[in-house]
Structures are given as C-alpha cells and as structure tokens.
Design a protein around this motif. Sequence first.
Motif, PDB file in Angstrom:
ATOM      1  N   ASN A 226      23.268 -10.903  -3.593  1.00  0.00           N
ATOM      2  CA  ASN A 226      24.205  -9.737  -3.507  1.00  0.00           C
ATOM      3  C   ASN A 226      23.845  -8.771  -4.885  1.00  0.00           C
ATOM      4  OD1 ASN A 226      25.874 -10.971  -1.578  1.00  0.00           O
ATOM      5  ND2 ASN A 226      26.239 -12.221  -3.063  1.00  0.00           N
ATOM      6  N   ILE A 227      24.019  -7.562  -4.739  1.00  0.00           N
ATOM      7  CA  ILE A 227      23.997  -6.449  -5.584  1.00  0.00           C
ATOM      8  C   ILE A 227      25.539  -5.823  -6.110  1.00  0.00           C
ATOM      9  CG2 ILE A 227      22.929  -4.156  -6.581  1.00  0.00           C
ATOM     10  CD1 ILE A 227      20.574  -5.002  -4.807  1.00  0.00           C
ATOM     11  N   LYS A 237      24.759   0.208 -14.272  1.00  0.00           N
ATOM     12  CA  LYS A 237      24.053  -1.072 -13.888  1.00  0.00           C
ATOM     13  C   LYS A 237      24.225  -1.757 -12.563  1.00  0.00           C
ATOM     14  CE  LYS A 237      24.317  -2.769 -18.913  1.00  0.00           C
ATOM     15  NZ  LYS A 237      24.902  -3.829 -19.521  1.00  0.00           N
ATOM     16  N   ALA A 238      23.090  -2.318 -12.157  1.00  0.00           N
ATOM     17  CA  ALA A 238      23.031  -3.083 -11.013  1.00  0.00           C
ATOM     18  C   ALA A 238      23.203  -4.659 -11.126  1.00  0.00           C
ATOM     19  CB  ALA A 238      21.738  -2.566 -10.107  1.00  0.00           C
ATOM     20  N   THR A 239      24.118  -5.088 -10.778  1.00  0.00           N
ATOM     21  CA  THR A 239      24.325  -6.635 -11.255  1.00  0.00           C
ATOM     22  C   THR A 239      23.858  -7.672 -10.052  1.00  0.00           C
ATOM     23  OG1 THR A 239      25.989  -5.923 -12.933  1.00  0.00           O
ATOM     24  CG2 THR A 239      25.799  -8.366 -12.197  1.00  0.00           C
ATOM     25  N   PHE A 240      23.169  -8.489 -10.166  1.00  0.00           N
ATOM     26  CA  PHE A 240      22.843  -9.448  -9.166  1.00  0.00           C
ATOM     27  C   PHE A 240      23.367 -10.769  -9.127  1.00  0.00           C
ATOM     28  CE2 PHE A 240      19.559  -6.580 -10.419  1.00  0.00           C
ATOM     29  CZ  PHE A 240      19.293  -5.778  -8.919  1.00  0.00           C
ATOM     30  N   VAL A 249      16.482 -16.319 -10.271  1.00  0.00           N
ATOM     31  CA  VAL A 249      15.437 -16.288 -11.027  1.00  0.00           C
ATOM     32  C   VAL A 249      15.145 -14.902 -11.431  1.00  0.00           C
ATOM     33  CG1 VAL A 249      12.922 -17.076 -11.056  1.00  0.00           C
ATOM     34  CG2 VAL A 249      14.771 -18.420  -9.695  1.00  0.00           C
ATOM     35  N   GLY A 250      15.198 -14.378 -12.556  1.00  0.00           N
ATOM     36  CA  GLY A 250      14.775 -13.010 -13.030  1.00  0.00           C
ATOM     37  C   GLY A 250      15.979 -12.576 -13.778  1.00  0.00           C
ATOM     38  N   ASN A 251      15.860 -11.065 -13.484  1.00  0.00           N
ATOM     39  CA  ASN A 251      16.987 -10.420 -14.493  1.00  0.00           C
ATOM     40  C   ASN A 251      18.276 -10.540 -13.762  1.00  0.00           C
ATOM     41  OD1 ASN A 251      15.010  -8.969 -16.130  1.00  0.00           O
ATOM     42  ND2 ASN A 251      14.223  -7.899 -14.368  1.00  0.00           N
ATOM     43  N   THR A 252      19.334 -10.547 -14.360  1.00  0.00           N
ATOM     44  CA  THR A 252      20.480 -10.684 -13.905  1.00  0.00           C
ATOM     45  C   THR A 252      21.211  -9.241 -13.619  1.00  0.00           C
ATOM     46  OG1 THR A 252      21.492 -10.641 -16.202  1.00  0.00           O
ATOM     47  CG2 THR A 252      21.199 -12.786 -15.029  1.00  0.00           C
ATOM     48  N   TYR A 253      20.509  -8.262 -14.270  1.00  0.00           N
ATOM     49  CA  TYR A 253      21.193  -6.860 -14.047  1.00  0.00           C
ATOM     50  C   TYR A 253      19.953  -5.886 -14.365  1.00  0.00           C
ATOM     51  CZ  TYR A 253      21.442  -5.879 -18.952  1.00  0.00           C
ATOM     52  OH  TYR A 253      21.317  -5.707 -20.250  1.00  0.00           O
ATOM     53  N   ARG A 254      19.931  -4.564 -13.706  1.00  0.00           N
ATOM     54  CA  ARG A 254      19.031  -3.532 -14.034  1.00  0.00           C
ATOM     55  C   ARG A 254      19.643  -2.427 -14.551  1.00  0.00           C
ATOM     56  NH1 ARG A 254      14.756  -2.996  -9.249  1.00  0.00           N
ATOM     57  NH2 ARG A 254      13.586  -1.878 -10.811  1.00  0.00           N
ATOM     58  N   GLU A 255      19.226  -1.486 -15.442  1.00  0.00           N
ATOM     59  CA  GLU A 255      19.858  -0.142 -15.717  1.00  0.00           C
ATOM     60  C   GLU A 255      19.191   0.804 -15.458  1.00  0.00           C
ATOM     61  OE1 GLU A 255      22.141   1.370 -19.952  1.00  0.00           O
ATOM     62  OE2 GLU A 255      21.043  -0.446 -19.753  1.00  0.00           O
ATOM     63  N   CYS A 256      19.987   2.041 -14.900  1.00  0.00           N
ATOM     64  CA  CYS A 256      19.308   3.191 -14.585  1.00  0.00           C
ATOM     65  C   CYS A 256      19.043   3.836 -15.682  1.00  0.00           C
ATOM     66  CB  CYS A 256      20.307   4.129 -13.711  1.00  0.00           C
ATOM     67  SG  CYS A 256      19.782   5.753 -13.267  1.00  0.00           S
ATOM     68  N   MET A 257      17.812   4.232 -16.082  1.00  0.00           N
ATOM     69  CA  MET A 257      17.324   4.763 -17.322  1.00  0.00           C
ATOM     70  C   MET A 257      17.332   6.231 -17.178  1.00  0.00           C
ATOM     71  SD  MET A 257      14.399   2.083 -18.310  1.00  0.00           S
ATOM     72  CE  MET A 257      13.186   2.469 -17.173  1.00  0.00           C
ATOM     73  N   GLY A 264      13.181  -2.954 -15.702  1.00  0.00           N
ATOM     74  CA  GLY A 264      12.691  -4.427 -14.982  1.00  0.00           C
ATOM     75  C   GLY A 264      12.455  -4.266 -13.522  1.00  0.00           C
ATOM     76  N   SER A 265      12.679  -5.245 -12.945  1.00  0.00           N
ATOM     77  CA  SER A 265      12.365  -5.653 -11.584  1.00  0.00           C
ATOM     78  C   SER A 265      13.560  -6.320 -11.110  1.00  0.00           C
ATOM     79  CB  SER A 265      11.102  -6.239 -11.409  1.00  0.00           C
ATOM     80  OG  SER A 265      11.154  -7.450 -12.275  1.00  0.00           O
ATOM     81  N   ASN A 266      13.619  -6.249  -9.730  1.00  0.00           N
ATOM     82  CA  ASN A 266      14.582  -7.337  -8.871  1.00  0.00           C
ATOM     83  C   ASN A 266      14.276  -8.593  -9.020  1.00  0.00           C
ATOM     84  OD1 ASN A 266      16.108  -5.109  -8.324  1.00  0.00           O
ATOM     85  ND2 ASN A 266      15.700  -5.105  -6.091  1.00  0.00           N
ATOM     86  N   PRO A 267      15.342  -9.589  -8.964  1.00  0.00           N
ATOM     87  CA  PRO A 267      15.193 -10.990  -9.062  1.00  0.00           C
ATOM     88  C   PRO A 267      15.055 -11.517  -7.934  1.00  0.00           C
ATOM     89  CG  PRO A 267      17.549 -10.427  -9.474  1.00  0.00           C
ATOM     90  CD  PRO A 267      16.706  -9.057  -9.275  1.00  0.00           C
ATOM     91  N   GLU A 268      14.801 -12.862  -7.935  1.00  0.00           N
ATOM     92  CA  GLU A 268      14.737 -13.563  -6.492  1.00  0.00           C
ATOM     93  C   GLU A 268      15.913 -14.564  -6.587  1.00  0.00           C
ATOM     94  OE1 GLU A 268      10.669 -14.847  -5.241  1.00  0.00           O
ATOM     95  OE2 GLU A 268      10.237 -14.485  -7.284  1.00  0.00           O
TER      96      GLU A 268
END
Length: 391
Positions: A226-227, A237-240, A249-257, A264-268
């Motif tokens: 889920n996002i 921020k997009a929180t996963f 597995v991977g980033n728990t969130y990504r930020e709009c730069m 970063g990249s999306n987690p799995e």
Amino acid sequence: MSYSPAGPWNLRIMLFSALAATVFSDCSKPQNLTHAVLNEPVTLDSYAEGTNFTYSCIPGYINIPLISNVTFCQNDSTWSISTDDFCGKVSCGIPDIVDNGEVQFTDALFESTATYKCNDGYILFGNVTRYCSADGRWNGTVPSCNQTCPDPPQLKFATITNTVDSMKKHYFPEAFTIFYKCLSGYENQTLMPTSITCQSDYTWSEIKEFCVRVSCGSPGEVQNGNIIMVDDKFQSKATFSCQDGYMLVGNTYRECMEDGRWSGSNPECKRSCPFPPVPVSAEIIEIPYIKYFPVGSYINYKCALGYRYDPFLPPNIQCQDSFVWSEITPFCSKVTCGDPEQIRNGEVQITGNDYGSIAAYSCNNGYHLIGNSQRKCTADGVWDGTLPVCQ
C-alpha cells in the motif's frame, strides 16, 4: 664736618626698592592658549614689564572684533591675557537645503554637523552628513532626494533576480523593472507576468503569485503493498506498507524532490514469516536488518539471565513453507538454587528457590543477627553472600 646718619641708609633703601621693583615687574613665559598660539617665538625665561606678544587663533577659530589679541606683561608680573576669549568658532553659514527633503543642524559653527533626510517616497543620494570645516565651509557636496518606488513586494516561493547592488540602494526610479524567478522545487505553470515595473506615479505594476510546487507524478505501485501520500508535489512523501503475510524490503518512504523526481526507488513486499516470537526465558541472538524472513530462515535464541539451556532441545525456529514459524521448544529452564542453609538459634523464610528468590534470616528472642539478613538466588544457581549467625 657734619655727619648725617640717614644718608647711607637712605641710599641702601633706594637701591633695594629699585631691585625689588625690577624683580616683581618681570613676567614668566607667555603660554599658548587652548584655541590660540603666539605669533612670536618665546626665547627668554622672563620678560620685563611692558613687553607684549600677539596671539593668532588656531584653524577653525577667528579673532572676535574689538577684543584684543595682544598680551602685555603687567606690573604685577602677570600677562594681560590669560584666556582665549578673543577667539570664536568659524561660521559656515546656514547649510544648503535639499529639495524634497530636510536638513537638521544645531548651529553652523566649526565642527557642527548637518544631517540630511528625504521625504517619504524619495531616496537620498550623496552625503547623509556634512561637517562645518575649519575653512568656514561645509565639507562634501549637497545631496539630492530622488523619487523612487517603494521596496518591491516579496512573492511566495519566488526570489528577485536583480543585482544585489540595486536592492541595497533601495532606489527604484520610473521604468525600473524587477524580475522574479521561482525557487527550487517550484515552477511557473501560468501565463502571468514574472516582473513588475515602477510606473510614472511611482507605484509598482500589478503582479500575482505564480510559483507552484513541482509535481513528481505517481511513484508507481508496489505489489502486495500500500502507498499513503497527501499529494505528489515537492517535499511530499509517499509512505509504503505491506499487506499481512508480506514484509517490506527497501525504502519505507520516497520524497518528491525539487527536480520533479521521487527519491530512491520503490520497495518490494515479499512473502515472509511474521516477526519471530520472543519467549520470556530467551532472547533472539540476531535479527536481519531488513526484518525479512523468507522460507527456510532460522532464528537462533539464547537463554535470558537466570535461565539455562536444555542441551536436548533445539534453541531455534525455522520459517516453514506455509510461512509459519516452527514450534518453539522450552529449551530454557529457570535456574534454581535449592533450599538455603538453616541457622542455629534462628530461622530462614524464602519466597522460592529459583532465580531471583529471596531468603530472609531472623534470630530467636535474645539473639542478635550478625551478617546478611537477606540472600538472593543468583543466575549461577547459588545463594549470594554468606550465611549469617545468631549470637
């Protein structure tokens, strides 16, 4: 021949009187005054009565008419001038006025200051202050007050691109143009003007805010996850998170730069056993950093303080094909200390005989306890301290 006793004594008195008159009529050296100096050189240590010197006022001061600047050695051995009252400050006259402004000053005499100030809507160019000089003129040049637009407005998420020098002077004449640009992370998505001009009435032309946050678009999807995000704009921020039975597995969130891309990249979300159980009697030796437990993963335990291993039971569990942990065995049992020793002429009461239990000692009436009144069952399986005695 007749003798007059008064003759020689009178002569002595006359000579003494003449000598005294000579001594008391001399003056010491004349001194330079605060605002005046002597015109002639002073070469002697004393001067006779009637000697005169002329004073001249120092730069910035002028001789006042009708007041003498000549000093005489008087018959009382003093000079006729002892102060510089004959010197007055030079006058520079009323300082020049300035159009569309004002000048403030206390007086127009030597060392005075004239301060210039412009009316509202005007900016001062030139000397803010002028000083009355020793030559009787105001130093510097007369400043000017030029009409100007006020400081330009600040726009949200935008900055002014004009040179720093023009902004420091705060001078914006008619037809002067101010240019704006969006800050990093913001962009102009409108057709609105991005500059303003000082108009003939010395007001700025109209401008509206035109900078909006950069959009990064969708960060994409995560399978079995889920996002959560408020929007796709700069600094959002997009929180996963993952669905039950899956581990992130991977980033728990990504930020709009600021460049319009997500960091970063999306987690799995990978199929995983849940977080392993932790029994009271044991501790997990090591947890993977990503906290991902695929099929076949082992979790190893060690006994907690006050517990000991059962060598016949495995101290670990494994993630099975069904993504359920294998059953955990009671491989750790609590340490026991056995019954504590009894004491003569007293008694002992215990809360138990396993780790952490307390043995409390007391004496019979008429006896006094010497030593530890309490002992504790330790992780080594022995009672701490030494056995007390009753005497």
